[in-house]
Design a protein around this motif. Structure first.
Motif, PDB file in Angstrom:
ATOM      1  N   THR A 110       0.945  -1.114  -0.033  1.00  0.00           N
ATOM      2  CA  THR A 110       0.093   0.081   0.053  1.00  0.00           C
ATOM      3  C   THR A 110       0.881   1.405   0.105  1.00  0.00           C
ATOM      4  OG1 THR A 110      -1.699   1.284   1.309  1.00  0.00           O
ATOM      5  CG2 THR A 110      -0.211  -0.096   2.672  1.00  0.00           C
ATOM      6  N   MET A 147      -4.681   2.492   5.121  1.00  0.00           N
ATOM      7  CA  MET A 147      -5.306   1.256   4.680  1.00  0.00           C
ATOM      8  C   MET A 147      -5.683   0.470   6.072  1.00  0.00           C
ATOM      9  SD  MET A 147      -6.041  -1.192   2.414  1.00  0.00           S
ATOM     10  CE  MET A 147      -4.451  -0.937   1.063  1.00  0.00           C
ATOM     11  N   TYR A 154      -9.606  -1.156   7.045  1.00  0.00           N
ATOM     12  CA  TYR A 154     -10.018  -2.280   7.492  1.00  0.00           C
ATOM     13  C   TYR A 154     -10.564  -2.533   9.009  1.00  0.00           C
ATOM     14  CZ  TYR A 154      -8.431  -4.471   3.178  1.00  0.00           C
ATOM     15  OH  TYR A 154      -8.386  -5.001   2.077  1.00  0.00           O
ATOM     16  N   ILE A 175      -0.705  -5.530   5.930  1.00  0.00           N
ATOM     17  CA  ILE A 175      -0.488  -4.700   4.983  1.00  0.00           C
ATOM     18  C   ILE A 175       1.017  -4.011   5.105  1.00  0.00           C
ATOM     19  CG2 ILE A 175      -2.821  -3.981   4.888  1.00  0.00           C
ATOM     20  CD1 ILE A 175      -2.602  -2.025   6.972  1.00  0.00           C
TER      21      ILE A 175
END
Length: 126
Positions: free
Chosen positions: A10, A16, A20, A54
């Motif tokens: 990312t 990010m 989530y 991530i």
């Protein structure tokens, strides 16, 4: 065997993570930073126990050439260091590229990395 986690590159790690957490009720680990490699990550755990890593790295800025934003690797848990070594050798014997020899990583994983028949990275972990 089970899938241990999925990982995504990312551009904005915190954005990010918040996405989530907010929309999928993920619980984030402590942020892991490797300043030498310019790498940072979070592991996001979902209510089912599934996890998504991530990640961001300073030298990954565009896609799709080489490493890119989106799918990065699959990880399969095989249960022990011995199994990691054995599965790695099976891939080697069967002609698959070993992209990373078995080792303990900076964030504590014992893993190897192989490429599947399309060249995608697969981590073999404990």
């Amino acid at each position: 065997m089970k899938i241990e986690h999925m990982a995504l590159w990312t551009k904005d790690l915190n954005r990010m993570k918040e996405f989530y957490e907010r929309y999928f009720n993920a619980s984030a680990s402590e942020r892991y930073d490797n300043k030498q490699k310019g790498f940072s990550s979070y592991f996001l755990t979902f209510e089912s126990g599934s996890r998504l890593e991530i990640m961001t790295r300073t030298d990954i800025t565009t896609s799709p050439a080489g490493e890119h934003f989106g799918y990065a690797h699959l990880a399969f848990s095989v249960g022990s260091k011995e199994q990691v070594d054995q599965v790695t050798e099976t891939f080697r014997k069967d002609g698959f590229e070993i992209a990373g020899e078995p080792r303990t990583t900076g964030d504590g994983y014992y893993e190897s990395v192989v490429r599947d028949s399309d060249g995608n990275l697969i981590e073999i972990t404990i």
